[in-house]
Write an enzyme that holds these catalytic residues in place. Structure first.
Site, PDB file in Angstrom:
ATOM      1  N   CYS A 249       6.270   6.357   8.005  1.00 56.61           N
ATOM      2  CA  CYS A 249       6.080   4.912   8.080  1.00 56.61           C
ATOM      3  C   CYS A 249       7.427   4.215   8.176  1.00 56.61           C
ATOM      4  O   CYS A 249       7.491   3.055   8.540  1.00 56.61           O
ATOM      5  CB  CYS A 249       5.259   4.394   6.913  1.00 56.61           C
ATOM      6  SG  CYS A 249       5.946   4.811   5.340  1.00 56.61           S
TER       7      CYS A 249
ATOM      8  N   GLU B 140       1.697   0.427  15.312  1.00 56.88           N
ATOM      9  CA  GLU B 140       2.272   1.666  14.794  1.00 56.88           C
ATOM     10  C   GLU B 140       1.637   2.865  15.501  1.00 56.88           C
ATOM     11  O   GLU B 140       0.418   3.019  15.514  1.00 56.88           O
ATOM     12  CB  GLU B 140       2.041   1.772  13.286  1.00 56.88           C
ATOM     13  CG  GLU B 140       2.705   3.018  12.716  1.00 56.88           C
ATOM     14  CD  GLU B 140       2.595   3.109  11.204  1.00 56.88           C
ATOM     15  OE1 GLU B 140       1.465   3.008  10.687  1.00 56.88           O
ATOM     16  OE2 GLU B 140       3.633   3.300  10.541  1.00 56.88           O
TER      17      GLU B 140
ATOM     18  N   GLU C 272       1.066   0.996   0.232  1.00 58.86           N
ATOM     19  CA  GLU C 272       2.164   1.238   1.168  1.00 58.86           C
ATOM     20  C   GLU C 272       1.527   1.606   2.495  1.00 58.86           C
ATOM     21  O   GLU C 272       0.834   2.627   2.584  1.00 58.86           O
ATOM     22  CB  GLU C 272       3.064   2.376   0.663  1.00 58.86           C
ATOM     23  CG  GLU C 272       3.946   1.974  -0.489  1.00 58.86           C
ATOM     24  CD  GLU C 272       4.848   0.781  -0.196  1.00 58.86           C
ATOM     25  OE1 GLU C 272       5.135   0.517   0.989  1.00 58.86           O
ATOM     26  OE2 GLU C 272       5.241   0.112  -1.161  1.00 58.86           O
TER      27      GLU C 272
HETATM   28  C1  UN1 Z   1      11.360   8.411   3.869  1.00 62.86           C
HETATM   29  O1  UN1 Z   1      11.560   7.862   4.949  1.00 62.86           O
HETATM   30  O2  UN1 Z   1      12.210   9.115   3.303  1.00 62.86           O
HETATM   31  O3  UN1 Z   1       4.788   7.461   4.584  1.00 62.86           O
HETATM   32  C2  UN1 Z   1      10.117   8.245   3.098  1.00 62.86           C
HETATM   33  C3  UN1 Z   1       5.989   7.294   4.740  1.00 62.86           C
HETATM   34  C4  UN1 Z   1       6.743   6.671   3.614  1.00 62.86           C
HETATM   35  C5  UN1 Z   1       7.789   7.558   3.060  1.00 62.86           C
HETATM   36  C6  UN1 Z   1       9.025   7.587   3.862  1.00 62.86           C
HETATM   37  N1  UN1 Z   1       5.846   6.258   2.568  1.00 62.86           N
HETATM   38  O4  UN1 Z   1       6.538   7.643   5.766  1.00 62.86           O
END
Ligand code: UN1
Length: 480
Positions: free
Chosen positions: A280, A379, A246
């Protein structure tokens, strides 16, 4: 200061410690946390391997009871854990407590999944033969977690890994070992056998690298930057190891002329700036059609002027500090880049001082941005968003999809036709209608497309795809 060691093969070990700093107040560190050596990481991997056969064979009710007990303790201690989280990461206390509560819910959910494990029974295409499809644990799973969700992300990787019978080596981000330590302590005391869960806090270049290079790890689930994710994938391909990545996002929030202005402003401010924009899933591109553009920008700027930036534990704070010096530099560098590129800084962007020495940054909004600018493509991972003006829905959709990322994509509209079309056409793993792009449920799949994700989804029942492997068994009962 209290010292926190690593958990390896059921023992707390380690004698080299590093300070866990508090981004709201650099003069009051959170505690001392061990830094594992490469040899300790190897020992942890070997311990996990040795513990695997017995853990995988443990009756489900016992595994269920351990996860259930952990869920109850996390939930009961959510305020204290939330405070620890906000101290080490910098999100507000309300956000910290909410995240700790979410970790409890995740363990609760996966405790239930232990008892729901099942398979499929099919007739063979050949007469008299039966086919069984079952799932087995993958083996030793390496979990590498980021700093921005110090308890929820370790929880949503650990809980399914353990529920479905895997052993774990957990390496939390160097910046936030505190919540991972607390979680591992809770699980250890809940009754996990030695070696089933190993905690190896420490440097990515030492501990993370050892994990990447080790054939003793069967699968790695990673959340973090796209660049590091690529290294995890490369190292894993060489070892034919399963990966779940991720990574980054550059999530669009489309605002159409027919949107409710208050909803649009709320989604934009929440999605772009809450949790200090360090998600993210944050909405970093606000793609706005021309009829509502000026009113939207004016209302967002007005709301931004009312946001309180400050110490994470101060109850008035709505936007906590940036996590550390290098992230602060990155945010400020991108704010300078945006100006140089010709976008207009409509609000914020300056570092501000508060009563304590911390990394306080006034959230920044750029207008007159184009989707070609670096601030629209890369990002930033901070409280920085840009507004891109578009003609109509068709252009908004095209701009939303014109990105290397594909995690979350949002639209604010009162048109069922546009909402329905957008849900189908958005090139993202998650689509939000009249909601911020960030903020997800714990019981449904989480993940993206393109450069944002690789491998099966996390969370909810879909996590079974990554944390188990399928077996197809044929039986011919009538044959002597
Ligand atoms: C969310 O937006 O509730 O690292 C979770 C991050 C993601 C999780 C977001 N893996 O921001």
């Amino acid at each position: 200061m209290q010292k926190h060691q690593n958990l390896i093969n059921g023992e707390w070990v380690g004698d080299t410690f590093a300070e866990n700093s508090n981004p709201s107040d650099l003069t009051s560190p959170v505690g001392l946390y061990a830094r594992a050596t490469a040899a300790e990481a190897e020992t942890a991997i070997a311990a996990a391997r040795a513990a695997f056969p017995a853990w995988a064979a443990m009756p489900p009710l016992q595994r269920h009871a351990i996860l259930r007990k952990a869920a109850d303790e996390i939930t009961a201690r959510r305020e204290e854990l939330g405070r620890l989280l906000s101290s080490e990461e910098g999100k507000t206390l309300a956000e910290g407590i909410g995240e700790a509560a979410r970790a409890g819910q995740i363990f609760d959910y996966f405790a239930g999944e232990v008892l729901r494990a099942g398979g499929e029974l099919l007739p063979s295409v050949r007469p008299g033969i039966g086919v069984e499809i079952t799932r087995e644990p993958v083996g030793v799973v390496g979990l590498i977690t980021p700093w921005n969700f110090p308890i929820a992300i370790p929880a949503w990787k650990l809980a399914p890994a353990l529920a479905w019978g895997n052993c774990v080596v957990l390496k939390p981000a160097d910046l936030v070992p505190g919540c991972a330590w607390a979680l591992v302590d809770i699980l250890h005391r809940a009754g996990l056998p030695a070696g089933v869960l190993n905690l190896v806090m420490g440097r990515g270049s030492v501990v993370g690298q050892t994990m990447l290079d080790s054939p003793g790890i069967d699968a790695i689930s990673f959340t973090g930057s796209t660049a590091t994710g690529a290294r995890v994938a490369e190292a894993s391909a060489r070892l034919r190891r399963r990966v779940q990545l991720e990574m980054g996002g550059k999530n669009p929030l489309v605002v159409l002329d027919d949107a409710d202005l208050a909803v649009a402003v709320d989604c934009a401010v929440q999605g772009a700036f809450f949790s200090t924009g360090q998600r993210c899933t944050a909405s970093s591109r606000l793609i706005v059609t021309e009829g509502i553009h000026d009113a939207f920008v004016a209302a967002v700027v007005e709301r931004m002027g009312q946001l309180t930036v400050g110490h994470a534990l101060d109850s008035a704070t709505q936007i906590g500090p940036v996590v550390d010096e290098s992230q602060m530099e990155q945010d400020q560098r991108y704010i300078a880049i945006g100006r140089d590129e010709g976008a207009k800084l409509a609000f914020g962007g300056e570092r501000v001082s508060r009563g304590t020495e911390g990394y306080f940054l006034q959230p920044a909004l750029f207008t007159d941005a184009t989707n070609a600018m670096r601030i629209s493509r890369e990002e930033i991972f901070g409280p920085v968003a840009c507004v891109i003006r578009v003609k109509d829905y068709a252009e908004a959709l095209a701009v939303a999809n014109d990105t290397e990322f594909g995690l979350s994509s949002g639209i604010v509209t009162s048109s069922l036709a546009h909402a329905t079309h957008f849900k189908r056409a958005a090139q993202a793993g998650m689509v939000m209608v009249n909601l911020p792009t960030a903020g997800v449920d714990f019981h449904v799949p989480f993940g993206g497309r393109k450069a944002s994700s690789l491998g099966p989804r996390e969370q909810g029942h879909h996590a079974v795809e990554f944390f188990t492997t399928v077996k197809t068994a044929y039986t011919f009962p009538g044959r002597p």
